[in-house]
Design a protein around this motif. Structure first.
Motif, PDB file in Angstrom:
ATOM      1  N   ARG A   1     -44.289  -7.235  16.630  1.00  0.00           N
ATOM      2  CA  ARG A   1     -43.534  -8.210  17.402  1.00  0.00           C
ATOM      3  C   ARG A   1     -43.503  -9.522  16.640  1.00  0.00           C
ATOM      4  NH1 ARG A   1     -44.553 -10.761  23.521  1.00  0.00           N
ATOM      5  NH2 ARG A   1     -42.425 -11.550  23.734  1.00  0.00           N
ATOM      6  N   ILE A   2     -42.360 -10.182  16.624  1.00  0.00           N
ATOM      7  CA  ILE A   2     -42.185 -11.418  15.870  1.00  0.00           C
ATOM      8  C   ILE A   2     -42.259 -12.616  16.804  1.00  0.00           C
ATOM      9  CG2 ILE A   2     -40.599 -12.765  14.439  1.00  0.00           C
ATOM     10  CD1 ILE A   2     -39.410 -10.116  13.462  1.00  0.00           C
ATOM     11  N   LEU A   3     -43.025 -13.629  16.400  1.00  0.00           N
ATOM     12  CA  LEU A   3     -43.021 -14.939  17.040  1.00  0.00           C
ATOM     13  C   LEU A   3     -42.451 -15.940  16.045  1.00  0.00           C
ATOM     14  CD1 LEU A   3     -45.283 -13.309  18.612  1.00  0.00           C
ATOM     15  CD2 LEU A   3     -46.382 -15.510  19.026  1.00  0.00           C
ATOM     16  N   THR A   4     -41.623 -16.873  16.516  1.00  0.00           N
ATOM     17  CA  THR A   4     -41.129 -17.940  15.652  1.00  0.00           C
ATOM     18  C   THR A   4     -41.473 -19.289  16.259  1.00  0.00           C
ATOM     19  OG1 THR A   4     -38.936 -18.280  16.654  1.00  0.00           O
ATOM     20  CG2 THR A   4     -39.156 -16.458  15.074  1.00  0.00           C
TER      21      THR A   4
ATOM     22  N   GLY B   1     -52.931 -10.642  16.058  1.00  0.00           N
ATOM     23  CA  GLY B   1     -51.867 -10.853  15.088  1.00  0.00           C
ATOM     24  C   GLY B   1     -52.261 -11.847  14.018  1.00  0.00           C
ATOM     25  N   LEU B   2     -51.363 -12.044  13.078  1.00  0.00           N
ATOM     26  CA  LEU B   2     -51.528 -13.041  12.025  1.00  0.00           C
ATOM     27  C   LEU B   2     -50.424 -14.076  12.132  1.00  0.00           C
ATOM     28  CD1 LEU B   2     -52.397 -10.875   8.877  1.00  0.00           C
ATOM     29  CD2 LEU B   2     -53.977 -12.010  10.459  1.00  0.00           C
TER      30      LEU B   2
ATOM     31  N   PRO C   1     -28.939 -16.422  11.251  1.00  0.00           N
ATOM     32  CA  PRO C   1     -28.678 -15.009  10.940  1.00  0.00           C
ATOM     33  C   PRO C   1     -29.288 -14.593   9.599  1.00  0.00           C
ATOM     34  CG  PRO C   1     -26.716 -16.036  11.843  1.00  0.00           C
ATOM     35  CD  PRO C   1     -27.700 -17.151  11.608  1.00  0.00           C
ATOM     36  N   GLU C   2     -29.191 -15.455   8.603  1.00  0.00           N
ATOM     37  CA  GLU C   2     -29.769 -15.131   7.294  1.00  0.00           C
ATOM     38  C   GLU C   2     -31.291 -15.110   7.366  1.00  0.00           C
ATOM     39  OE1 GLU C   2     -29.537 -16.730   2.658  1.00  0.00           O
ATOM     40  OE2 GLU C   2     -28.541 -17.837   4.281  1.00  0.00           O
ATOM     41  N   TRP C   3     -31.861 -16.069   8.097  1.00  0.00           N
ATOM     42  CA  TRP C   3     -33.325 -16.124   8.261  1.00  0.00           C
ATOM     43  C   TRP C   3     -33.825 -14.834   8.914  1.00  0.00           C
ATOM     44  CZ3 TRP C   3     -36.303 -19.036  12.578  1.00  0.00           C
ATOM     45  CH2 TRP C   3     -37.645 -19.211  12.218  1.00  0.00           C
ATOM     46  N   GLY C   4     -33.191 -14.457  10.031  1.00  0.00           N
ATOM     47  CA  GLY C   4     -33.618 -13.253  10.730  1.00  0.00           C
ATOM     48  C   GLY C   4     -33.406 -11.998   9.912  1.00  0.00           C
ATOM     49  N   ALA C   5     -32.246 -11.882   9.263  1.00  0.00           N
ATOM     50  CA  ALA C   5     -31.957 -10.680   8.470  1.00  0.00           C
ATOM     51  C   ALA C   5     -32.908 -10.545   7.294  1.00  0.00           C
ATOM     52  CB  ALA C   5     -30.507 -10.727   7.977  1.00  0.00           C
ATOM     53  N   THR C   6     -33.401 -11.664   6.780  1.00  0.00           N
ATOM     54  CA  THR C   6     -34.333 -11.633   5.659  1.00  0.00           C
ATOM     55  C   THR C   6     -35.738 -11.260   6.102  1.00  0.00           C
ATOM     56  OG1 THR C   6     -33.045 -13.297   4.466  1.00  0.00           O
ATOM     57  CG2 THR C   6     -35.337 -13.007   3.799  1.00  0.00           C
ATOM     58  N   LEU C   7     -36.182 -11.805   7.245  1.00  0.00           N
ATOM     59  CA  LEU C   7     -37.577 -11.609   7.656  1.00  0.00           C
ATOM     60  C   LEU C   7     -37.803 -10.331   8.465  1.00  0.00           C
ATOM     61  CD1 LEU C   7     -38.772 -15.200   8.640  1.00  0.00           C
ATOM     62  CD2 LEU C   7     -38.630 -14.110   6.391  1.00  0.00           C
ATOM     63  N   ALA C   8     -36.864  -9.982   9.336  1.00  0.00           N
ATOM     64  CA  ALA C   8     -37.095  -8.872  10.265  1.00  0.00           C
ATOM     65  C   ALA C   8     -37.450  -7.568   9.570  1.00  0.00           C
ATOM     66  CB  ALA C   8     -35.883  -8.698  11.179  1.00  0.00           C
ATOM     67  N   PRO C   9     -36.798  -7.181   8.452  1.00  0.00           N
ATOM     68  CA  PRO C   9     -37.168  -5.904   7.820  1.00  0.00           C
ATOM     69  C   PRO C   9     -38.615  -5.860   7.347  1.00  0.00           C
ATOM     70  CG  PRO C   9     -35.022  -6.641   7.045  1.00  0.00           C
ATOM     71  CD  PRO C   9     -35.604  -7.778   7.825  1.00  0.00           C
ATOM     72  N   HIS C  10     -39.176  -7.005   7.007  1.00  0.00           N
ATOM     73  CA  HIS C  10     -40.585  -7.036   6.577  1.00  0.00           C
ATOM     74  C   HIS C  10     -41.540  -6.872   7.753  1.00  0.00           C
ATOM     75  CE1 HIS C  10     -39.640  -8.167   2.462  1.00  0.00           C
ATOM     76  NE2 HIS C  10     -38.861  -9.141   2.915  1.00  0.00           N
ATOM     77  N   CYS C  11     -41.034  -7.084   8.967  1.00  0.00           N
ATOM     78  CA  CYS C  11     -41.898  -7.107  10.150  1.00  0.00           C
ATOM     79  C   CYS C  11     -41.745  -5.859  11.007  1.00  0.00           C
ATOM     80  CB  CYS C  11     -41.595  -8.352  10.984  1.00  0.00           C
ATOM     81  SG  CYS C  11     -41.797  -9.905  10.091  1.00  0.00           S
ATOM     82  N   THR C  12     -41.228  -4.801  10.443  1.00  0.00           N
ATOM     83  CA  THR C  12     -41.040  -3.562  11.193  1.00  0.00           C
ATOM     84  C   THR C  12     -42.352  -3.122  11.834  1.00  0.00           C
ATOM     85  OG1 THR C  12     -39.285  -2.888   9.681  1.00  0.00           O
ATOM     86  CG2 THR C  12     -40.297  -1.159  11.019  1.00  0.00           C
ATOM     87  N   GLY C  13     -42.286  -2.775  13.114  1.00  0.00           N
ATOM     88  CA  GLY C  13     -43.480  -2.328  13.832  1.00  0.00           C
ATOM     89  C   GLY C  13     -44.316  -3.448  14.396  1.00  0.00           C
TER      90      GLY C  13
ATOM     91  N   LEU D   1     -52.460  -4.510  13.456  1.00  0.00           N
ATOM     92  CA  LEU D   1     -52.214  -5.572  14.425  1.00  0.00           C
ATOM     93  C   LEU D   1     -50.862  -5.370  15.106  1.00  0.00           C
ATOM     94  CD1 LEU D   1     -53.558  -8.606  12.379  1.00  0.00           C
ATOM     95  CD2 LEU D   1     -54.784  -7.137  13.988  1.00  0.00           C
ATOM     96  N   ALA D   2     -50.638  -6.146  16.174  1.00  0.00           N
ATOM     97  CA  ALA D   2     -49.452  -5.935  17.007  1.00  0.00           C
ATOM     98  C   ALA D   2     -48.330  -6.928  16.732  1.00  0.00           C
ATOM     99  CB  ALA D   2     -49.839  -6.020  18.489  1.00  0.00           C
ATOM    100  N   TRP D   3     -48.638  -8.089  16.181  1.00  0.00           N
ATOM    101  CA  TRP D   3     -47.613  -9.120  16.051  1.00  0.00           C
ATOM    102  C   TRP D   3     -47.857  -9.999  14.842  1.00  0.00           C
ATOM    103  CZ3 TRP D   3     -49.607 -14.086  16.532  1.00  0.00           C
ATOM    104  CH2 TRP D   3     -50.804 -14.225  17.242  1.00  0.00           C
ATOM    105  N   VAL D   4     -46.793 -10.703  14.457  1.00  0.00           N
ATOM    106  CA  VAL D   4     -46.879 -11.676  13.379  1.00  0.00           C
ATOM    107  C   VAL D   4     -46.078 -12.901  13.785  1.00  0.00           C
ATOM    108  CG1 VAL D   4     -44.912 -10.660  12.122  1.00  0.00           C
ATOM    109  CG2 VAL D   4     -46.562 -12.103  10.907  1.00  0.00           C
ATOM    110  N   ASP D   5     -46.698 -14.066  13.652  1.00  0.00           N
ATOM    111  CA  ASP D   5     -46.051 -15.349  13.915  1.00  0.00           C
ATOM    112  C   ASP D   5     -45.557 -15.886  12.574  1.00  0.00           C
ATOM    113  OD1 ASP D   5     -45.408 -18.013  14.408  1.00  0.00           O
ATOM    114  OD2 ASP D   5     -47.004 -18.287  15.877  1.00  0.00           O
ATOM    115  N   VAL D   6     -44.229 -15.945  12.401  1.00  0.00           N
ATOM    116  CA  VAL D   6     -43.659 -16.318  11.110  1.00  0.00           C
ATOM    117  C   VAL D   6     -43.424 -17.824  10.985  1.00  0.00           C
ATOM    118  CG1 VAL D   6     -42.576 -14.062  10.888  1.00  0.00           C
ATOM    119  CG2 VAL D   6     -41.246 -15.958  11.846  1.00  0.00           C
ATOM    120  N   GLY D   7     -43.861 -18.597  11.994  1.00  0.00           N
ATOM    121  CA  GLY D   7     -43.697 -20.038  11.940  1.00  0.00           C
ATOM    122  C   GLY D   7     -42.240 -20.437  12.098  1.00  0.00           C
TER     123      GLY D   7
END
Length: 403
Positions: free
Chosen positions: A252-255, A183-184, A238-250, A214-220
């Motif tokens: 896995r998200i790490l925060t 991931g990145l 909620p705003e943070w997740g709604a803003t970032l999640a669409p960019h990360c389709t496919g 790649l399989a995942w992205v760590d968004v910090g």
């Protein structure tokens, strides 16, 4: 998410009723409020996201245990923080190790135990390969998309020439040599960084991660908090997740949230030891200064806290809006918390309540003048319980002694 002043003052009175003394400084951390923040964070992202709370925001072991017990992970910026995470019971599959300066022994241990490891350079990728750490899929490369800086340079990390990671445009070449990277990792910064900048950094990084298969992205982490009325209203989870999640389709998200989880869960109460008059203005001498509030004192143009004056019984003092200065206990002229602050008339024995001190205060403790750490009390299931006993003079002597 901030603890209201009347609620904080009520906790002070409760502590006094339980015999907790305020001879110097006492900190409080509301674990119930923290759990509510974590629940909000979890609900803002897809169910498979891994939320690793930044230890550097608040390293108290009892706080970390509560985070882990709630089902969350931890993010370690040093191997000492890895040890704290392990002491808190964090399993390796929920532990993210991010230090930009890892020894071979530390890297080997992290890889061997199955932690998530974000590397900071192409040379570090070569070291991981030499150590045989290529099979887990939990090794990521930190990148810098170069999309700009926030309003505080010291906490901005995705401007061109930044010190962390590799330029995003170099990621493809690096991973061509190391196709086992999973991931990145991108971390936009901290306080002073707005949601638009975070979105730009994550969107570019996630797009590159998908292009590379790649399989995942760590968004910090790094979404800001509001310390004073002058600060802009920050985004919520909620705003943070709604803003970032669409960019990360496919992907896995790490925060790696830290400040936004912890800051508003804590407050500090420090005793007014003396009141002087200097050039016609009251000066309150208190027991917490640059030892606890490093950024507030040394970078006051970027960092501030609201303060409220209580009497010795923990009641908010009424009236008075005369300007007063607040200075700390350390033996140098710059240990000043606030100048010309509107406060009621103060007297020795009053208590100064400092708001939003749950993050980046105790974790940045300064040993200058060798004062001991303050005691910390938690609010847990509605009741007070100790989180840290504080340090006695003997503990400080032991710290500075040959062991």
């Amino acid at each position: 998410m901030r603890i209201p002043v009347d609620e904080a003052a009520a906790r002070v009175r409760e502590a006094l009723a339980h015999g907790i003394g305020f001879e110097r400084t006492v900190m409080f951390h509301d674990l119930d409020r923290m759990r509510a923040r974590l629940d909000e964070l979890r609900g803002a992202f897809p169910a498979d996201a891994l939320h690793a709370v930044a230890i550097k925001a608040n390293p108290l072991l009892e706080v970390l245990r509560a985070v882990v017990d709630a089902g969350f992970g931890l993010e370690a910026a040093s191997f000492e923080e890895v040890a704290l995470a392990q002491a808190a019971g964090c399993p390796p599959d929920r532990l993210v190790y991010d230090s930009p300066a890892k020894t071979d022994a530390e890297l080997s241990a992290a890889l061997g135990q199955g932690m998530w490891v974000n590397v900071d350079s192409e040379a570090e990728l070569d070291r991981v390969a030499a150590l045989g750490g290529t099979a887990s899929g939990r090794v990521g490369l930190r990148v810098n998309p170069g999309v700009g800086a926030g309003t505080i340079a010291a906490t901005s990390t995705v401007q061109r020439g930044g010190r962390f990671g590799v330029p995003l445009e170099h990621a493809a070449a690096a991973l061509a040599r190391h196709p086992w990277v999973g991931g990145l990792h991108v971390h936009t910064g901290s306080q002073g960084v707005g949601l638009a900048l975070i979105e730009a950094a994550v969107a570019a990084t996630a797009r590159e991660a998908r292009d590379l298969g790649l399989a995942w992205v760590d968004v910090g982490g790094g979404i800001p908090v509001r310390y004073t009325a002058r600060d802009p209203e920050p985004p919520g989870y909620p705003e943070w997740g709604a803003t970032l999640a669409p960019h990360c389709t496919g992907l896995r998200i790490l925060t790696e949230a830290g400040r936004s989880v912890q800051a508003g869960c804590g407050f500090t109460v420090t005793r007014v030891e003396a009141v002087k008059t200097v050039q016609g203005r009251p000066m309150l001498v208190v027991h917490a200064g640059a030892d606890l509030f490093l950024r507030w004192v040394y970078a006051s143009q970027s960092w501030d806290h609201e303060v409220v004056l209580l009497d010795a019984q923990g009641r908010e003092k009424p009236g008075g809006d005369g300007p007063a200065d607040v200075v700390g206990p350390l033996c140098f002229a710059g240990d000043v918390l606030a100048r010309s602050r509107a406060l009621p008339p103060a007297e020795p024995g009053d208590l100064l309540l400092v708001r939003d001190t749950g993050a980046y205060t105790l974790s940045m403790w300064s040993r200058h003048c060798s004062r001991g750490l303050p005691a910390v009390w938690g609010v847990d299931r509605g009741a007070l319980r100790p989180l840290h006993a504080g340090e006695r003079p003997a503990d400080v002597v032991a710290f500075w002694s040959l062991r």
